[in-house]
Design a protein around this motif. Sequence first.
Motif, short mmCIF file in Angstrom:
data_model
loop_
_atom_site.label_atom_id
_atom_site.label_comp_id
_atom_site.label_asym_id
_atom_site.label_seq_id
_atom_site.Cartn_x
_atom_site.Cartn_y
_atom_site.Cartn_z
N LYS A 165 3.78 1.27 8.57
CA LYS A 165 4.19 2.20 7.52
C LYS A 165 5.64 2.60 7.72
CE LYS A 165 -0.35 4.39 7.35
NZ LYS A 165 -1.07 5.66 7.57
N ILE A 166 6.38 2.73 6.63
CA ILE A 166 7.74 3.27 6.69
C ILE A 166 7.84 4.41 5.68
CG2 ILE A 166 8.83 1.17 7.51
CD1 ILE A 166 9.77 0.60 4.73
N ASP A 167 8.76 5.32 5.94
CA ASP A 167 8.90 6.50 5.08
C ASP A 167 9.44 6.08 3.72
OD1 ASP A 167 10.40 9.23 4.23
OD2 ASP A 167 8.74 9.60 5.62
N VAL A 168 8.94 6.73 2.69
CA VAL A 168 9.33 6.39 1.32
C VAL A 168 10.79 6.71 1.05
CG1 VAL A 168 8.66 8.56 0.23
CG2 VAL A 168 8.48 6.43 -1.05
N SER A 169 11.38 7.60 1.84
CA SER A 169 12.80 7.93 1.66
C SER A 169 13.70 6.81 2.14
CB SER A 169 13.14 9.22 2.40
OG SER A 169 13.02 9.03 3.79
N ASN A 170 13.17 5.86 2.87
CA ASN A 170 13.96 4.74 3.39
C ASN A 170 13.91 3.51 2.50
OD1 ASN A 170 14.72 6.22 5.63
ND2 ASN A 170 12.97 5.54 6.83
N HIS B 176 0.85 -1.19 0.00
CA HIS B 176 0.00 0.00 0.00
C HIS B 176 0.88 1.23 0.00
CE1 HIS B 176 -3.39 2.59 0.85
NE2 HIS B 176 -4.19 1.54 0.73
N ALA B 177 0.49 2.26 -0.75
CA ALA B 177 1.23 3.52 -0.80
C ALA B 177 0.33 4.64 -0.30
CB ALA B 177 1.67 3.81 -2.23
N TYR B 178 0.91 5.52 0.51
CA TYR B 178 0.20 6.67 1.06
C TYR B 178 0.91 7.94 0.60
CZ TYR B 178 -1.79 3.15 4.16
OH TYR B 178 -2.42 2.03 4.65
N VAL C 278 4.93 4.13 2.84
CA VAL C 278 4.52 2.90 2.16
C VAL C 278 4.49 1.76 3.17
CG1 VAL C 278 5.37 3.50 -0.14
CG2 VAL C 278 6.90 2.41 1.47
N ILE C 279 3.73 0.73 2.84
CA ILE C 279 3.74 -0.52 3.61
C ILE C 279 4.37 -1.57 2.72
CG2 ILE C 279 2.35 -2.34 4.64
CD1 ILE C 279 0.36 -0.25 5.51
N VAL C 280 5.45 -2.20 3.21
CA VAL C 280 6.19 -3.18 2.44
C VAL C 280 6.00 -4.55 3.08
CG1 VAL C 280 8.46 -3.84 1.57
CG2 VAL C 280 7.89 -1.43 1.83
N GLU C 281 5.76 -5.55 2.25
CA GLU C 281 5.51 -6.92 2.72
C GLU C 281 6.71 -7.47 3.47
OE1 GLU C 281 3.91 -11.07 0.75
OE2 GLU C 281 4.99 -9.64 -0.50
#
Length: 105
Positions: A65-70, A28-30, A36-39
């Motif tokens: 959720k983790i930051d998209v910059s990571n 999922h992307a926010y 983002v949520i990564v499997e």
Amino acid sequence: MAKMNIKKGDTVVVLSGKDRGKQGEVLHAYPAEGKVIVEGVANTKKAQHPDQQGQNGGFVTREAKIDVSNVELICPSCGKPTRVGHDVDANGKKARVCKRCGAQF
């Protein structure tokens, strides 16, 4: 917040944090939050109450959720982590481009 170059279904690698080096699919992307949520990454435990009578509660493991910059996108053609560029093809449609090999995806 700037536009995100990572979308649902992309394969990414985690660049920093406790799960650095792990790869997974974006579930999922926010874009408004830049997260983002990564499997299989950033697993947390949550207390789950029973929904109906007769069901059991307990702890449920889920991705946070983790930051998209990571995270960094993995190119489907060359298989390496890459930055994302944008290009306009002959039909006038925008496409994402791998900065390493130049392949469109």
